[in-house]
Design an enzyme around this catalytic site. Structure first.
Site, short mmCIF file in Angstrom:
data_model
loop_
_atom_site.label_atom_id
_atom_site.label_comp_id
_atom_site.label_asym_id
_atom_site.label_seq_id
_atom_site.Cartn_x
_atom_site.Cartn_y
_atom_site.Cartn_z
N TYR B 92 0.82 -1.21 0.00
CA TYR B 92 0.00 0.00 0.00
C TYR B 92 0.85 1.25 0.00
O TYR B 92 0.43 2.30 0.50
CB TYR B 92 -0.97 -0.02 1.19
N ASP B 151 -2.21 -9.70 9.98
CA ASP B 151 -1.07 -10.60 9.82
C ASP B 151 -0.29 -10.12 8.61
O ASP B 151 -0.86 -10.07 7.51
CB ASP B 151 -1.58 -12.03 9.61
N HIS B 398 4.68 -6.66 -3.87
CA HIS B 398 3.47 -6.69 -4.69
C HIS B 398 2.69 -5.40 -4.47
O HIS B 398 2.94 -4.63 -3.55
CB HIS B 398 2.60 -7.89 -4.31
N TYR B 484 -11.08 -0.57 -1.56
CA TYR B 484 -11.26 0.04 -0.23
C TYR B 484 -9.97 0.68 0.27
O TYR B 484 -9.97 1.32 1.30
CB TYR B 484 -11.75 -1.02 0.76
N ARG B 485 -8.87 0.55 -0.46
CA ARG B 485 -7.56 0.94 0.05
C ARG B 485 -6.58 0.87 -1.10
O ARG B 485 -6.68 -0.03 -1.93
CB ARG B 485 -7.17 -0.07 1.12
#
Lengths: 536, 536
Positions: B92, B151, B398, B484-485
């Site tokens: 992110y 996690d 990723h 959502y993100r």
């Protein structure tokens, strides 16, 4: 008696009303004294005085487009609108605005139930939909979901949620704002906006994921004045298979401390619905000696209270527990409650209540069968709206102060004493004494209740009520306890107690309000937030 | 290589850094290339290109007062700050800002656990506290609460919650923002504000009642840039007595529809934790014929998939269920699950998993024992932070796209087909095929996962990833599914899909942003919200 919007002359106001009629039809705009009667706060403690907040008109649009039209007209003439949904809002100002001369924007005709899904468990409704409407809709279609409704049930899921109202079932669902999922609002400039996934055109999950992407402004519309909510989604609980109640009593005053801890465990583990606390000793308050003891300045000692309980053969506290699940789940959770509490608190007793499969029969909806006075609102606990609570109204109504206190026995004892002492100078029968039990409406905290009655034709009484309300708000705040909801005439007092760092929160919100609505088109003053134009 | 804040010359920047050093000490300000290495996004798909978003410096204040000092200095010089908490934020954007030249405001030294209460079940923490820290604090004191952690567990409860992260336990608690309760923020002008009950000085219920009084702006600080969160409260689940798992399989492809409905019932009834869906048929994807079938353009027919499942002797779908409660409660809920599903879906099978009292032993924390490959993250499901997921990283990391889709079997089938077809032109092994199972992380909705790896030294590969990300965001949005993100480099793309009524939500938020932070001192661009100064 001409009530006019702020800064508006009669002729211009007449033009505004004409434009409103053009937008919604002449039948849906009211401005005569007689027509505006229902838009006064019939519980007002300042009824017929200069302080009463009165509307200049009311207008009832039929759909979102008409809401937008009304807001745009109001914006052009700088006329404050005061949006209401449906229901009564008794004790919290009814339909009356913060600013005299506001036009009530009555959303009762936006009464469509747009969707109820009992596979994904949600509803999407308009503000004019009542809990009764939603319940009936679900029953007629045999949908397997349960609503969480307040009592009385004439209110609006949207209005209640926006006022942070509560119900009586499982923790997540009885926080009505918490269980909401996305809103549609008409902004002060008349534009339509959707939050959460609703901001994505053709969104498939508007009622399933509340946040969408990026910052979520939805919280600004609860107890606020940033827009007119015209649609809102709600998470619904699936209709449980089975319902069960049980009652636990504990003998001594201080046993409340451990009792609360065990119930907190059950509740926060999603193993029970609303815990309903009470003190069987309330039955003794009619006895002057006991009343004097329970209301003793500074509070009675534990030993004094325990002796009185023992003499009367009564337990000091009780809690009624409610369980939802399969028959076996509710049994297992109730057995756990008994095991935890009875093994820990000497003299604690447990009484099985009723249990039955859902939906309940009419007979089962009548709440009976506990050894002590039961306070469970059985219909509400089963998501069946009723007018039950309506019977508690005394005199010409009441006002309410519901301070939020910690969810602990110690906090209850302290609140009993502090709030009891604060009200000692007033001629009310005691609201706070050594038998006063907390409410566990909001799932993670307690509240206490001060709800003195008002008398329309007794200004001296009402003035006393007013003084008591202002004093108790201030005293509670000194102890770190704040109110969660208030009528317009008390909103500034309550907001003033949320003053951390020189009212940083209010200043921040007013800065936002000025950016969106500097002229105060939407409910200036609501929630204590004033736009530049009206700020003192 | 000099990276400078926008509109700032070298000399002025040197002065800013000096002032930062004066505020926090010279040891806590970094600006050399070497020192800034850890503040780059090591998963960046635009590593070492002009598109990489790089910080000009990083500064780590020790407490709230120092945060305020830094914000005030930044405001004076109009230097954008990019606040981060602790952990990695891999996939992110890591610690990298939206705007190159921003100064990373690293809050890792605000690492105090201010309170954990296991009677009222909450925690109050600072942003530099990690899930590991919080877990250890609770263990060392023997407190009877369980955290809900993602996690890997190196992240920050505050950072994760503000990014709307999720965990693995009961529905209410695994929505980390939903389980938060009040924030303290430093505003772009350096002032300190508290929301909810925290706005009441000396509040006793800051972590028990999240709304306080009046409108609640807390949602603006999640995925947003309205302030720097310096404290946050969280509701905690009491440590359950017992944990139990069970696995259910269904034979046919379309059985997923009814399976999901039953699991939705259990989940929304607070009777189970995170349901973990999977398809045993994934084991066949190594077979080229089956791979071709599962990824067939337009999707295979139900009959084709059922024939393949039948030939392989495998069920089409499985769901692993997890239960928390007393031993009897978990048993009753698992029995109900079996009863509902096995009586409704022909050929469905149930397999008892493990069950044991909590806290679990080290051996029990090792997740084994299911007949098919289990996907339960046992430690996370029991609130024990670990580094388990870290092992899934391929290549140099990723990026992630996690569209929110309806919580239904039909939606899963549609998403498999639509997203699978959308990615067909790209040279990835299939992410979306007829065996792709949904995630049920967010409690009331499903998500799908696209997480292609990036390769630092293979710009062509990364460019392909970039194109695929942008295409899939757009295709998903056309079908009503939103992300959502997102990492900073994709945030504008994602925000652009939330475009209802000509981007009304974004325009509203940017109007608010301009009122609070027109110069973009706090994270301009985060969540797709740009202040006037940076808006194109």
């Amino acid at each position: 008696m001409a009530v006019l919007p702020p800064d508006l002359d009669q002729a211009t106001f007449a033009r505004v009303l004409d434009e409103f009629r053009g937008a919604v039809g002449a039948d849906w705009v009211w401005s005569s004294d007689e027509d505006l009667g229902p838009y006064r706060d019939s519980f007002s403690p300042v009824w017929n005085t200069d302080e009463e907040r009165r509307a200049s008109a009311a207008v009832a649009p039929a759909d979102v487009g008409q809401v937008q039209a009304i807001v745009r007209i109001a914006a052009r003439y700088k006329v404050p609108l005061y949006p209401i949904s449906t229901g009564k809002n008794f004790g919290y100002g009814g339909p009356s605005p913060n600013v005299t001369g506001s036009v009530v924007l009555d959303l009762k005709r936006l009464n469509r139930i747009l969707e109820v899904d009992d596979k994904r468990n949600f509803a999407l409704v308009e503000p004019g939909v009542s809990y009764f409407d939603l319940y009936r809709y679900i029953q007629e279609r045999g949908l397997k979901v349960m609503i969480d409704c307040p009592d009385p049930g004439w209110g609006s899921p949207i209005g209640n949620s926006l006022e942070r109202g509560v119900g009586y079932t499982m923790p997540f669902f009885r926080d009505h704002y918490g269980a909401s999922c996305g809103v549609e609002v008409v902004l002060p400039n008349g534009e339509l906006m959707r939050t959460g996934m609703g901001a994505l055109p053709g969104a498939k999950t508007w009622q399933e994921y509340r946040y969408g992407f990026g910052p979520d402004p939805a919280g600004l519309f609860a107890q606020g004045n940033f827009g007119v909510v015209t649609k809102m989604g709600f998470r619904l609980m699936p209709l449980p298979k089975h319902y069960r109640t049980g009652l636990i009593t504990v003998p001594k005053r201080r046993d409340l401390v451990r009792l609360v801890e065990h119930v907190n465990f059950l509740s926060d583990s999603s193993m029970c619905g609303e815990p309903v606390y009470g003190s069987p000793l309330q039955a003794l308050l009619g006895n002057p000696d006991f009343y004097a003891l329970a209301t003793k300045p500074g509070g009675p000692s534990d030993a004094e209270m325990d002796a009185a309980a023992s003499a009367a053969g009564l337990p000091s506290w009780q809690v009624e527990l409610q369980f939802y699940g399969s028959e076996e789940t509710t049994k297992a959770n109730w057995e756990l409650a008994k095991e935890l509490i009875l093994s820990d608190i000497p003299g604690a007793q447990a009484f099985d209540g009723e249990h039955f499969p859902l939906p309940a029969t009419e007979e089962q909806l009548d709440n009976t069968g506990q050894p002590y006075r039961t306070a469970i609102k059985r219909r509400a606990a089963l998501g069946v709206p009723s007018l039950g609570m309506w019977r508690i109204v005394r005199d010409d109504g009441h006002v309410g102060f519901f301070p939020v206190i910690p969810r602990s026995g110690e906090a209850v004892f302290e609140a009993q004493r502090v709030l009891g002492d604060a009200l000692r100078e007033f001629p009310f029968r005691s609201y706070f004494n050594a038998t006063t039990a907390p409410l566990n409406w909001h799932p993670f905290t307690f509240q206490m209740v001060f709800a003195p009655s008002v008398k329309k034709n007794d200004p001296a009484h009402n003035e006393t009520v007013n003084r008591a309300m202002r004093k108790i708000v201030a005293v509670a705040a000194e102890h770190g306890w704040g109110d969660y909801r208030a009528a317009p005439i008390y909103q500034d007092d309550v907001a003033a107690t949320y003053s951390f760092n020189n009212h940083a929160l209010r200043r921040f919100l007013e800065q936002l309000k000025d950016a969106i609505d500097p002229d105060g088109i939407i409910a200036p003053g609501r929630g204590g937030i004033w736009p530049k134009r009206f700020r003192k």
